[in-house]
Design a protein around this motif. Structure first.
Motif, PDB file in Angstrom:
ATOM      1  N   GLU A 225       0.844  -1.197   0.000  1.00  0.00           N
ATOM      2  CA  GLU A 225       0.000   0.000   0.000  1.00  0.00           C
ATOM      3  C   GLU A 225       0.880   1.247   0.000  1.00  0.00           C
ATOM      4  N   LYS A 226       0.776   2.058  -1.031  1.00  0.00           N
ATOM      5  CA  LYS A 226       1.614   3.250  -1.146  1.00  0.00           C
ATOM      6  C   LYS A 226       1.378   4.177   0.044  1.00  0.00           C
ATOM      7  N   ASP A 227       2.492   4.584   0.682  1.00  0.00           N
ATOM      8  CA  ASP A 227       2.451   5.532   1.811  1.00  0.00           C
ATOM      9  C   ASP A 227       1.598   5.026   2.973  1.00  0.00           C
ATOM     10  N   LYS A 228       1.539   3.727   3.158  1.00  0.00           N
ATOM     11  CA  LYS A 228       0.784   3.133   4.278  1.00  0.00           C
ATOM     12  C   LYS A 228       1.335   3.646   5.613  1.00  0.00           C
ATOM     13  N   ASP A 229       0.455   3.904   6.561  1.00  0.00           N
ATOM     14  CA  ASP A 229       0.850   4.296   7.919  1.00  0.00           C
ATOM     15  C   ASP A 229       1.204   3.016   8.690  1.00  0.00           C
ATOM     16  N   VAL A 230       2.474   2.591   8.554  1.00  0.00           N
ATOM     17  CA  VAL A 230       2.887   1.308   9.128  1.00  0.00           C
ATOM     18  C   VAL A 230       2.842   1.351  10.655  1.00  0.00           C
ATOM     19  N   LEU A 231       3.430   2.382  11.247  1.00  0.00           N
ATOM     20  CA  LEU A 231       3.441   2.458  12.707  1.00  0.00           C
ATOM     21  C   LEU A 231       2.014   2.564  13.251  1.00  0.00           C
ATOM     22  N   GLY A 232       1.165   3.338  12.575  1.00  0.00           N
ATOM     23  CA  GLY A 232      -0.230   3.454  12.985  1.00  0.00           C
ATOM     24  C   GLY A 232      -0.950   2.124  12.908  1.00  0.00           C
ATOM     25  N   SER A 233      -0.620   1.323  11.895  1.00  0.00           N
ATOM     26  CA  SER A 233      -1.259   0.005  11.749  1.00  0.00           C
ATOM     27  C   SER A 233      -0.855  -0.927  12.878  1.00  0.00           C
ATOM     28  N   TYR A 234       0.416  -0.882  13.275  1.00  0.00           N
ATOM     29  CA  TYR A 234       0.856  -1.699  14.416  1.00  0.00           C
ATOM     30  C   TYR A 234       0.147  -1.249  15.689  1.00  0.00           C
ATOM     31  N   LYS A 235       0.046   0.052  15.876  1.00  0.00           N
ATOM     32  CA  LYS A 235      -0.637   0.588  17.058  1.00  0.00           C
ATOM     33  C   LYS A 235      -2.095   0.114  17.101  1.00  0.00           C
ATOM     34  N   GLU A 236      -2.787   0.236  15.962  1.00  0.00           N
ATOM     35  CA  GLU A 236      -4.199  -0.178  15.911  1.00  0.00           C
ATOM     36  C   GLU A 236      -4.348  -1.665  16.227  1.00  0.00           C
ATOM     37  N   LEU A 237      -3.441  -2.484  15.701  1.00  0.00           N
ATOM     38  CA  LEU A 237      -3.518  -3.921  15.958  1.00  0.00           C
ATOM     39  C   LEU A 237      -3.327  -4.216  17.445  1.00  0.00           C
ATOM     40  N   ILE A 238      -2.308  -3.600  18.049  1.00  0.00           N
ATOM     41  CA  ILE A 238      -2.030  -3.840  19.470  1.00  0.00           C
ATOM     42  C   ILE A 238      -3.212  -3.403  20.332  1.00  0.00           C
ATOM     43  N   LEU A 239      -3.752  -2.228  20.031  1.00  0.00           N
ATOM     44  CA  LEU A 239      -4.881  -1.733  20.823  1.00  0.00           C
ATOM     45  C   LEU A 239      -6.119  -2.606  20.648  1.00  0.00           C
ATOM     46  N   SER A 240      -6.343  -3.100  19.425  1.00  0.00           N
ATOM     47  CA  SER A 240      -7.508  -3.962  19.205  1.00  0.00           C
ATOM     48  C   SER A 240      -7.372  -5.275  19.974  1.00  0.00           C
ATOM     49  N   LEU A 241      -6.157  -5.812  20.045  1.00  0.00           N
ATOM     50  CA  LEU A 241      -5.929  -7.039  20.799  1.00  0.00           C
ATOM     51  C   LEU A 241      -6.137  -6.802  22.293  1.00  0.00           C
ATOM     52  N   LEU A 242      -5.669  -5.645  22.775  1.00  0.00           N
ATOM     53  CA  LEU A 242      -5.866  -5.302  24.182  1.00  0.00           C
ATOM     54  C   LEU A 242      -7.347  -5.140  24.504  1.00  0.00           C
ATOM     55  N   ASN A 243      -8.074  -4.455  23.610  1.00  0.00           N
ATOM     56  CA  ASN A 243      -9.509  -4.247  23.833  1.00  0.00           C
ATOM     57  C   ASN A 243     -10.268  -5.568  23.846  1.00  0.00           C
ATOM     58  N   ASN A 244      -9.906  -6.464  22.921  1.00  0.00           N
ATOM     59  CA  ASN A 244     -10.553  -7.774  22.884  1.00  0.00           C
ATOM     60  C   ASN A 244     -10.292  -8.555  24.171  1.00  0.00           C
ATOM     61  N   LYS A 245      -9.068  -8.442  24.681  1.00  0.00           N
ATOM     62  CA  LYS A 245      -8.700  -9.142  25.905  1.00  0.00           C
ATOM     63  C   LYS A 245      -9.478  -8.582  27.095  1.00  0.00           C
ATOM     64  N   ILE A 246      -9.594  -7.249  27.154  1.00  0.00           N
ATOM     65  CA  ILE A 246     -10.279  -6.606  28.267  1.00  0.00           C
ATOM     66  C   ILE A 246     -11.745  -7.005  28.331  1.00  0.00           C
ATOM     67  N   HIS A 247     -12.361  -7.173  27.143  1.00  0.00           N
ATOM     68  CA  HIS A 247     -13.803  -7.424  27.099  1.00  0.00           C
ATOM     69  C   HIS A 247     -14.151  -8.912  27.095  1.00  0.00           C
ATOM     70  N   GLN A 248     -13.130  -9.770  27.208  1.00  0.00           N
ATOM     71  CA  GLN A 248     -13.417 -11.197  27.300  1.00  0.00           C
ATOM     72  C   GLN A 248     -13.964 -11.534  28.683  1.00  0.00           C
ATOM     73  N   PRO A 249     -14.890 -12.480  28.773  1.00  0.00           N
ATOM     74  CA  PRO A 249     -15.426 -12.884  30.095  1.00  0.00           C
ATOM     75  C   PRO A 249     -14.309 -13.351  31.018  1.00  0.00           C
ATOM     76  N   GLY A 250     -14.322 -12.858  32.227  1.00  0.00           N
ATOM     77  CA  GLY A 250     -13.332 -13.238  33.224  1.00  0.00           C
ATOM     78  C   GLY A 250     -12.066 -12.435  33.175  1.00  0.00           C
ATOM     79  N   SER A 251     -11.957 -11.487  32.245  1.00  0.00           N
ATOM     80  CA  SER A 251     -10.738 -10.682  32.146  1.00  0.00           C
ATOM     81  C   SER A 251     -10.722  -9.620  33.239  1.00  0.00           C
TER      82      SER A 251
END
Length: 251
Positions: A225-251
């Protein structure tokens, strides 16, 4: 990738992680061929060599004062080494090439070992310094031209807009940057010497275009992807994984 990378592909195919992040679609395709699960693979790009991080490096890596007078009034050349066991039958021609470069009176040659081992995998001429303690980023900044085979540091050479020479006669396989025409390909020691003579007269000369460089970097650094925001994409992935973990039952 050469055959030596098959072990890494096999390991990724067997990996039991929930998610595997890869740099490029081409690497993903190679891993898929070895049985990796497509549901686990996420292609984002190369954080280390995206422009945003390269600009940060320019600011935070202190300049090495030892390079100030090194190679003064000569063509400054860095040879970037590969890891061990990558040369096979080409080791003698690689060592002959270093001897030839170091014999040119208008060249100052520095040898940078592969950083993972920080050991020279080639016999060096007496007049060639093994600069194992100098940061590769600064060596590229110092150099007029970088010669190398397959180390990922070549991405840094192109990002800093320095001349990159690829000695195609060292190996059997075609590299991706060669496929894109994003380097100065030389097919013999004589062609390499002639290239250095040309650069002596015009250190900024390149027989390849910025368009070719951009095409290569888009595929390998920016995940296609031309001029892709690589660092932003890593940030979004990490935050999405954290959010999914937080909202899992028993977390």
């Amino acid at each position: 990738h050469p055959i030596s990378y098959n072990k890494a592909k096999e390991d990724l195919a067997k990996n039991n992680s929930d998610l595997i992040v890869l740099a490029s679609k081409r690497w993903m395709d190679e891993c898929l061929d070895f049985g990796a699960s497509p549901d686990k693979l996420n292609v984002i790009g190369v954080a280390r060599h995206c422009k945003e991080w390269e600009d940060v490096l320019q600011d935070i890596v202190p300049w090495d004062e030892s390079l100030n007078n090194t190679g003064k009034d000569k063509l400054k050349v860095v040879y970037m080494d590969m890891g061990p066991n990558r040369y096979d039958e080409y080791k003698p021609i690689a060592e002959e090439t270093l001897r030839k470069i170091s014999s040119l009176d208008f060249v100052h040659l520095l040898f940078k070992p592969h950083t993972r081992s920080n050991r020279a995998n080639l016999a060096l001429p007496d007049n060639v310094e093994n600069v194992r303690s100098i940061n590769s980023h600064n060596l590229i900044k110092w150099a007029d031209v970088v010669i190398g085979m397959s180390s990922s540091i070549i991405l840094g050479v192109l990002m800093q807009n320095k001349v990159y020479i690829s000695p195609t006669y060292f190996r059997r396989i075609e590299m991706i940057f060669e496929e894109h025409g994003a380097c100065w390909m030389v097919n013999s020691i004589d062609e390499l010497e002639n290239a250095l003579i040309t650069l002596k007269e015009d250190p900024a000369f390149k027989p390849y275009s910025q368009q070719s460089i951009n095409s290569f970097l888009t595929e390998i650094v920016y995940a296609g992807e031309k001029d892709k925001d690589v660092l932003g994409s890593y940030k979004e992935l990490i935050l999405s994984l954290l959010n999914n973990k937080i909202h899992q039952p028993g977390s």
